[in-house]
Motif scaffolding. Sequence first.
Motif, PDB file in Angstrom:
ATOM      1  N   GLY A  28      -9.750 -41.649 -32.939  1.00 39.84           N
ATOM      2  CA  GLY A  28      -9.461 -40.695 -31.876  1.00 39.84           C
ATOM      3  C   GLY A  28     -10.424 -39.526 -31.919  1.00 39.84           C
ATOM      4  O   GLY A  28     -11.272 -39.407 -32.812  1.00 39.84           O
ATOM      5  N   VAL A  29     -10.293 -38.624 -30.942  1.00 38.22           N
ATOM      6  CA  VAL A  29     -11.144 -37.442 -30.840  1.00 38.22           C
ATOM      7  C   VAL A  29     -11.001 -36.593 -32.099  1.00 38.22           C
ATOM      8  O   VAL A  29      -9.887 -36.372 -32.587  1.00 38.22           O
ATOM      9  N   GLY A  30     -12.124 -36.143 -32.619  1.00 34.03           N
ATOM     10  CA  GLY A  30     -12.132 -35.308 -33.813  1.00 34.03           C
ATOM     11  C   GLY A  30     -12.340 -36.078 -35.108  1.00 34.03           C
ATOM     12  O   GLY A  30     -12.620 -35.473 -36.147  1.00 34.03           O
TER      13      GLY A  30
ATOM     14  N   GLY B 241     -16.007 -32.165 -33.772  1.00 35.65           N
ATOM     15  CA  GLY B 241     -15.337 -32.935 -32.736  1.00 35.65           C
ATOM     16  C   GLY B 241     -15.581 -32.374 -31.347  1.00 35.65           C
ATOM     17  O   GLY B 241     -16.726 -32.155 -30.948  1.00 35.65           O
ATOM     18  N   PRO B 242     -14.508 -32.091 -30.567  1.00 35.65           N
ATOM     19  CA  PRO B 242     -14.664 -31.593 -29.196  1.00 35.65           C
ATOM     20  C   PRO B 242     -15.269 -30.185 -29.139  1.00 35.65           C
ATOM     21  O   PRO B 242     -15.669 -29.741 -28.057  1.00 35.65           O
ATOM     22  N   ASN B 243     -15.379 -29.509 -30.273  1.00 39.18           N
ATOM     23  CA  ASN B 243     -15.958 -28.156 -30.294  1.00 39.18           C
ATOM     24  C   ASN B 243     -17.437 -28.154 -30.678  1.00 39.18           C
ATOM     25  O   ASN B 243     -18.017 -27.096 -30.948  1.00 39.18           O
ATOM     26  N   THR B 244     -18.022 -29.348 -30.695  1.00 41.93           N
ATOM     27  CA  THR B 244     -19.441 -29.450 -31.040  1.00 41.93           C
ATOM     28  C   THR B 244     -20.288 -28.752 -29.986  1.00 41.93           C
ATOM     29  O   THR B 244     -20.097 -28.957 -28.773  1.00 41.93           O
TER      30      THR B 244
ATOM     31  N   LEU C  41     -20.266 -38.809 -28.939  1.00 41.45           N
ATOM     32  CA  LEU C  41     -20.391 -38.429 -30.337  1.00 41.45           C
ATOM     33  C   LEU C  41     -21.304 -37.215 -30.476  1.00 41.45           C
ATOM     34  O   LEU C  41     -22.215 -37.009 -29.675  1.00 41.45           O
ATOM     35  N   GLY C  42     -21.062 -36.450 -31.508  1.00 40.91           N
ATOM     36  CA  GLY C  42     -21.920 -35.311 -31.793  1.00 40.91           C
ATOM     37  C   GLY C  42     -22.143 -35.188 -33.285  1.00 40.91           C
ATOM     38  O   GLY C  42     -21.332 -35.655 -34.089  1.00 40.91           O
TER      39      GLY C  42
ATOM     40  N   SER D 232     -18.969 -36.728 -35.510  1.00 38.00           N
ATOM     41  CA  SER D 232     -17.548 -36.836 -35.157  1.00 38.00           C
ATOM     42  C   SER D 232     -17.418 -37.249 -33.701  1.00 38.00           C
ATOM     43  O   SER D 232     -18.385 -37.175 -32.932  1.00 38.00           O
ATOM     44  N   ILE D 233     -16.200 -37.696 -33.352  1.00 40.83           N
ATOM     45  CA  ILE D 233     -15.948 -38.124 -31.969  1.00 40.83           C
ATOM     46  C   ILE D 233     -15.630 -36.900 -31.125  1.00 40.83           C
ATOM     47  O   ILE D 233     -14.646 -36.186 -31.360  1.00 40.83           O
ATOM     48  N   VAL D 234     -16.506 -36.607 -30.148  1.00 41.57           N
ATOM     49  CA  VAL D 234     -16.329 -35.448 -29.259  1.00 41.57           C
ATOM     50  C   VAL D 234     -15.369 -35.777 -28.133  1.00 41.57           C
ATOM     51  O   VAL D 234     -14.530 -34.956 -27.736  1.00 41.57           O
ATOM     52  N   ASP D 235     -15.450 -37.001 -27.607  1.00 39.60           N
ATOM     53  CA  ASP D 235     -14.566 -37.412 -26.520  1.00 39.60           C
ATOM     54  C   ASP D 235     -14.426 -38.927 -26.556  1.00 39.60           C
ATOM     55  O   ASP D 235     -15.301 -39.640 -27.053  1.00 39.60           O
TER      56      ASP D 235
END
Length: 242
Positions: A211-213, A180-183, A174-175, A156-159
């Motif tokens: 987008g993010v997430g 997403g941003p909570n990876t 990416l993570g 997912s897109i982290v940022d």
Amino acid sequence: MADEIRYEYKTVQTVRGTDGLVISKMQKDGWEFVEQSQGTLRSTLTFRRPKKPLPWPLIGAAATGLVILTVVIGTASALSDGDEKKDAAAKPAAAASEKPSATPTPTAAEPSAVEMITSENNSEFAALLKTADTCDDANADFATKYEGQTIAFNGSIVDMTPHGDYHTRYDFLLGPGDKGPNTTVGPAFKYEDVNVVELRLAGKEVPATVGVGDKFRFVAEVGDFNAVQCLLHLDPLSTETR
């Protein structure tokens, strides 16, 4: 029996009225006048004179030279034939090997296509996706070993931030996984200076924007590892919705 006289001939074209002068000059040079062909404006005069016999010393030398040349050519030909026969006798195996084989010679199998690296077929990549430290040496080791090869993973897109002053080009973080941003596990994968088109979006429902997430199946080429920022660079090959 008297020797037959051999002549050489010469024709001269003259303007009408000058025939006599030309005939007189040619006769002084040893030519015998033979005949005249009268044209409208010009006449053609034919002359002859006996050929000078070739001196016997020269004839003998020419004949001797011809005999010597014939002998040399015959000797060279005989030597050449002998050498060819010797070569043929000395190399029977080589001559046989030059004949095309009725049965094709087996060739080495073509190398198989490089397999895409996933967590299912590569234990190092599987372990990397679960590492808790983005600065772990495993990141550098993986990038060094597999740089230029293709990986695929669910992530997912982290940022997502604009690249420099651009409004349509971005840096993506990416993570692995769906958070997403909570990876919190896995490498910090980075796409640097790419636009949405370069993500090569695919799938049943291709979004107009990202987008993010957002969650995707990322297929990318492994780049280098920035040990200062702890970022593992990738180049996007395809981004499939899931």
